[in-house]
Design an enzyme around this catalytic site. Structure first.
Site, mmCIF file in Angstrom:
data_model
loop_
_atom_site.group_PDB
_atom_site.id
_atom_site.type_symbol
_atom_site.label_atom_id
_atom_site.label_comp_id
_atom_site.label_asym_id
_atom_site.label_seq_id
_atom_site.Cartn_x
_atom_site.Cartn_y
_atom_site.Cartn_z
ATOM 1 N N CYS A 1 -6.865 3.073 -7.787
ATOM 2 C CA CYS A 1 -6.732 2.781 -9.217
ATOM 3 C C CYS A 1 -8.101 2.504 -9.842
ATOM 4 O O CYS A 1 -8.947 3.391 -9.870
ATOM 5 C CB CYS A 1 -5.730 1.636 -9.435
ATOM 6 S SG CYS A 1 -5.191 1.518 -11.159
ATOM 7 N N HIS B 1 -0.922 3.850 -7.111
ATOM 8 C CA HIS B 1 -0.878 2.719 -6.176
ATOM 9 C C HIS B 1 -0.060 3.100 -4.941
ATOM 10 O O HIS B 1 1.160 2.947 -4.950
ATOM 11 C CB HIS B 1 -0.270 1.494 -6.862
ATOM 12 C CG HIS B 1 -1.195 0.877 -7.854
ATOM 13 N ND1 HIS B 1 -2.136 -0.070 -7.498
ATOM 14 C CD2 HIS B 1 -1.379 1.101 -9.168
ATOM 15 C CE1 HIS B 1 -2.840 -0.424 -8.556
ATOM 16 N NE2 HIS B 1 -2.409 0.282 -9.586
ATOM 17 N N GLU C 1 0.274 1.555 -2.290
ATOM 18 C CA GLU C 1 0.927 0.360 -1.733
ATOM 19 C C GLU C 1 2.220 0.014 -2.463
ATOM 20 O O GLU C 1 2.991 -0.820 -2.005
ATOM 21 C CB GLU C 1 -0.052 -0.826 -1.745
ATOM 22 C CG GLU C 1 -0.297 -1.488 -3.093
ATOM 23 C CD GLU C 1 -1.287 -0.760 -4.008
ATOM 24 O OE1 GLU C 1 -1.630 0.417 -3.738
ATOM 25 O OE2 GLU C 1 -1.699 -1.373 -5.011
#
EC number: 4.3.2.10
Lengths: 193, 251
Positions: free
Chosen positions: A77, A175, A177
């Protein structure tokens, strides 16, 4: 494998650490240049504003260290955006690893872009086994235009870079994650580089 | 293409989910972490945790819960309920929350929105607005909709955007609990006049209601609680049906 997440006070670091733990890896959070340089893999996270994040990097002298790293580095990001040469966000000078500027969405689309979008034209081992058009989670107001270093693209108004690569440096706008199984597989691919 | 988001909302009291939850395949339906993980597996796009506890230890309990959710859940989540300071937000984000939601505290202290956006970025600041119609005008209500104010919904929404909110979660008190559909007219007006994403809340009863709020209401995301908790609508079934209607969703 020694996995280090650069901890410079700008990012949802806990979530990235947990994502690796779910994959069975322990990541170390560090702002120590020696520890970062000695890692096998480095994660460069970032959330928030480019200007203040860059100031924090400079305060720990990480702005000179990161471009010199030779092991695989993954910017996430804002981390990826800071690896570019310049950002319209606060007229911020970046680390100039990727030779491309960061622009603000300004074609009437809602800003920030928040939500799940798809990634296409995947061209890197980072996306091994990831299907074209897979959905990943994006949260951002600024974007990286397409360039020679683009390895995945997405569309929100303009078609833009969802991921970049130059040598050992990788960046993802989304993202991983927070991108469910697709994101986990991308993180696994990064660890396998 | 950016997809429309489906967001189950979990009410939390003292670290446990409340309101009857009927998840037969869970060992402990009161455990927010287990419930959150189940929703993530079913294809929920995000989750919202709304803390409604009134104890003095609420901050600590909520922070601990956020850490546990972040550990187990691989989709984004927002935390709201009783958040009133930069310090509150700092702890929740450090523990792994992706976004926080403020409501009454933003009305009482609008500058909090600016402070949070400056420090953490607009992308993690959701301003929740509860409103209902009084003499034909949409008026903001506080404390879970119990306390009326004279503030106009549309003026307040424009102000929170200008102060740096990244998203608005709009709950229509007139529609909440009715299962009669979302407040699409007001939602559409918000969505067209503002340049940040709008999350629709209040009134979900069937699949068509979700489709309507994305088309007529122009909402970017739709939030619901009981229809998901009681399995009246399955997330996967809902998204398949939306996709068949030509609404972009992640499946």
């Amino acid at each position: 494998m020694k996995l280090v997440i650069i901890n410079y006070g700008a990012g949802n670091i806990q979530s990235i650490k947990f994502a690796f733990e779910r994959l069975g890896y322990t990541a170390v959070l560090s702002d120590d240049p020696d520890e970062i340089a000695a890692a096998d893999k480095v994660i460069f996270p970032g959330v928030g504003a480019a200007g203040s994040a860059m100031e924090k990097l400079k305060a720990s002298a990480l702005h000179t260290l990161i471009p010199e790293l030779t092991q695989p580095v993954l910017g996430i990001c804002l981390g990826m955006q800071l690896m570019c040469n310049y950002s319209e966000e606060g007229n911020t000078q970046g680390l100039s690893i990727f030779d491309v500027p960061v622009r603000r969405f300004n074609q009437g689309q809602k800003v920030p872009q928040i939500g799940w979008n798809n990634i296409e034209q995947l061209s890197s081992p980072l996306f091994k086994g990831i299907e074209e058009g897979s959905y990943i989670y994006m949260v951002h107001s600024y974007y990286v235009p397409l360039c020679e270093q683009t390895i995945a693209r997405s569309e929100y108004g303009p078609v833009y870079s969802a991921a970049l690569r130059k040598d050992n440096f990788y960046g993802v706008q989304f993202h991983p994650e927070k991108s469910s199984e697709v994101g986990e597989n991308i993180l696994k691919n990064f660890l396998a580089l | 293409m950016l997809t429309k988001r489906i967001i189950p909302c979990l009410d939390i009291k003292n670290g446990r989910t409340v309101k009857g939850i009927n998840f037969v395949d869970l060992k402990d339906a009161g455990d927010p972490v287990e419930l959150a993980a189940a929703y993530a597996r079913e294809g929920a796009d995000e989750l919202v945790f709304l803390d409604i506890s009134a104890t003095e230890e609420r901050r600590k309990t909520l922070a601990e819960l956020v850490l546990k959710v972040a550990e187990k859940v691989n989709i984004p989540f927002t935390v709201g309920g009783g958040i009133s300071s930069v310090e509150d937000v700092d702890i929740l984000l450090q523990n792994g929350a992706d976004k926080i939601s403020i409501n009454s505290s933003a009305v009482k202290n609008p500058d909090l929105i600016n402070k949070l956006a400056d420090k953490f970025g607009s992308q993690c600041v959701v301003v929740a607005i509860d409103a209902k119609q009084v003499n034909g005008k949409w008026k903001v209500h506080l404390v879970g909709g119990k306390v009326p104010t004279d503030i106009d919904l549309f003026e307040w929404a424009a102000e929170v955007e200008q102060r740096g909110a990244g998203e608005i979660l709009f709950t229509s008190m007139d529609h909440d609990g009715t299962k009669d559909g979302f407040a699409n007219e007001a939602l559409s007006r918000l969505s067209v006049s503002l340049n940040i994403p709008i999350i629709a809340s209040g009134g979900a009863g069937n699949i068509d209601h979700f489709a309507d709020t994305f088309t007529t209401g122009k909402a970017d995301a739709a939030l619901a609680a009981s229809v998901f908790h009681f399995k009246e609508i399955g997330i996967h079934e809902l998204k398949s049906s939306l996709k068949a209607k030509g609404i972009p969703v992640r499946i």
